[in-house]
Design a protein around this motif. Sequence first.
Motif, PDB file in Angstrom:
ATOM      1  N   TYR A 186       0.839  -1.191   0.000  1.00 58.04           N
ATOM      2  CA  TYR A 186       0.000   0.000   0.000  1.00 58.04           C
ATOM      3  C   TYR A 186       0.879   1.248   0.000  1.00 58.04           C
ATOM      4  O   TYR A 186       1.818   1.360   0.794  1.00 58.04           O
ATOM      5  N   TYR A 213       4.379   4.329   2.997  1.00 57.57           N
ATOM      6  CA  TYR A 213       4.081   2.944   2.633  1.00 57.57           C
ATOM      7  C   TYR A 213       3.799   2.124   3.877  1.00 57.57           C
ATOM      8  O   TYR A 213       4.354   2.373   4.954  1.00 57.57           O
ATOM      9  N   VAL A 217      -3.792  -1.203   5.273  1.00 61.65           N
ATOM     10  CA  VAL A 217      -4.437   0.112   5.387  1.00 61.65           C
ATOM     11  C   VAL A 217      -4.549   0.515   6.856  1.00 61.65           C
ATOM     12  O   VAL A 217      -4.474   1.696   7.192  1.00 61.65           O
ATOM     13  N   VAL A 394      -4.508   6.166  -3.076  1.00 58.67           N
ATOM     14  CA  VAL A 394      -3.950   4.980  -2.426  1.00 58.67           C
ATOM     15  C   VAL A 394      -3.738   3.905  -3.477  1.00 58.67           C
ATOM     16  O   VAL A 394      -4.650   3.614  -4.261  1.00 58.67           O
ATOM     17  N   ILE A 396      -3.671   0.118  -4.222  1.00 53.03           N
ATOM     18  CA  ILE A 396      -4.189  -1.113  -3.635  1.00 53.03           C
ATOM     19  C   ILE A 396      -3.536  -2.301  -4.339  1.00 53.03           C
ATOM     20  O   ILE A 396      -3.707  -2.471  -5.541  1.00 53.03           O
ATOM     21  N   ALA A 425     -10.463   2.244   1.134  1.00 56.23           N
ATOM     22  CA  ALA A 425      -9.315   1.424   0.733  1.00 56.23           C
ATOM     23  C   ALA A 425      -9.200   0.166   1.579  1.00 56.23           C
ATOM     24  O   ALA A 425      -8.805  -0.895   1.070  1.00 56.23           O
ATOM     25  N   GLY A 429      -9.242  -3.138  -0.322  1.00 61.88           N
ATOM     26  CA  GLY A 429      -7.994  -3.879  -0.228  1.00 61.88           C
ATOM     27  C   GLY A 429      -8.185  -5.293   0.294  1.00 61.88           C
ATOM     28  O   GLY A 429      -7.515  -6.230  -0.153  1.00 61.88           O
TER      29      GLY A 429
END
Length: 442
Positions: A186, A213, A217, A394, A396, A425, A429
């Motif tokens: 991510y 990073y 999430v 973001v 994913i 997200a 994700g």
Amino acid sequence: MEPYRLSATKALHLIQKNELTVEAYARSLLARIESREPTVQAWAYLYPEAVLEQARRLDKVPTEQRGPLHGIAIGVKDVIYTKDMPTEHNSPLYKDSHVPVDAASIAILRAAGALILGKTQTTEFASTTIGPKTINPHSLPPLPVRTPGGSSSGSGAAVADYHVPFALGTQTGGSIIRPGSFNGIYGFKPTWGAVSREGQKVYSLTLDTLGWYARSVEDLRMLAGVLGIKDDDVPRKLKGLKGAKFGLVKGPVWRLAGPGTINALEKAKALLQAHGATVHDVELPEEFSNMPDWHAKIMASDGRTTFLPEYLIDKTRLQTFLANQVENVNGWTHKQELAAFDGVASLRPVIDSIVDGFDALITPSVVDEAPLGNGSTGSAAFNGMWTALHTPVVNIPGFKGENGMPVGVSLVAARYKDEHLLEVAEVVGGVFEKEGGWKSAL
């Protein structure tokens, strides 16, 4: 589970419960780095004894005085000032350069109790596509070597390879999102201006954005809270994707998309629909076709003044791309540059109004999977528009290209809807990582 494999959230929980010391955590991370760094080469500066000394100091802090990131390790891109480590910008002009202050982001993280592990590799001044020596951890020899992307090359590789749970990067074009995609992690670029850029070498005042990073999430959100990310409204909690609404934007450079990205976007759309979301194909107004050209002109205009000092010191030690910007080899006039600045500014409220009709936009992160070699960090063609529009983005992970390398897709929200975007997200994700078809073998 070895401590180096813990998420930041899990490691913090164990440290808070006194089930893991910061020193033991740091030793596990350093052992992982020692075994992998000779090949991955993610770090520009790392001094293990200083890390352990820092860890021991953190272990002595009384429980009631510990901060929200107490003991959690963070890598720092080597364009961000750290008072106790050199900041070299991957430039021979700044070899062994020390600035006796912390960047604003580092000061905040230290106050929160973070363990600042070291400085990660970057392209020169975080501005070129000529890669540093870092190798994508998913393609180490005997596999054909591939780039981890850039310019935040070391930060992306270090998180993907379990050297640290967090790493800071910066984005002017695609320097957060592209390494996020190439490394299967991510990457979060918040709204421009949502976090301070004070204390870092700035390429473009109107584009540069600090980002970071993580491998989840949940961890992205933890760091966002510490760095002051906050929406005006409390974001709505999504319990699942049923009833969610997404806009699919291929963008003005879709013709460049390779098979990995085409497949990823198609599969992402199918998975969202299978889980009860609606996905609408969105054609942006014609004016958005100017965005690649406008982004390039803004970068060149800002770069002309940013790199003038280094050019005057010794232009022969500056990469040709940067020297060309100072010399304005394209011959762009101030009138053309003003049209770019004003054109992009006029489209920011337009994109906000478009995105606000959806929970998020879904769009490509990269042209394709990471290219072979580490001489070039790859194309940022799909990222520059969102950077210039100042929207939060973001990457994913979850999909893969024809050679089995990770390929991500991006979620985009309106400006200052960062917390909302992270909520979306996390749900998206969870689906993409489980069902997208790519799994990390590290």
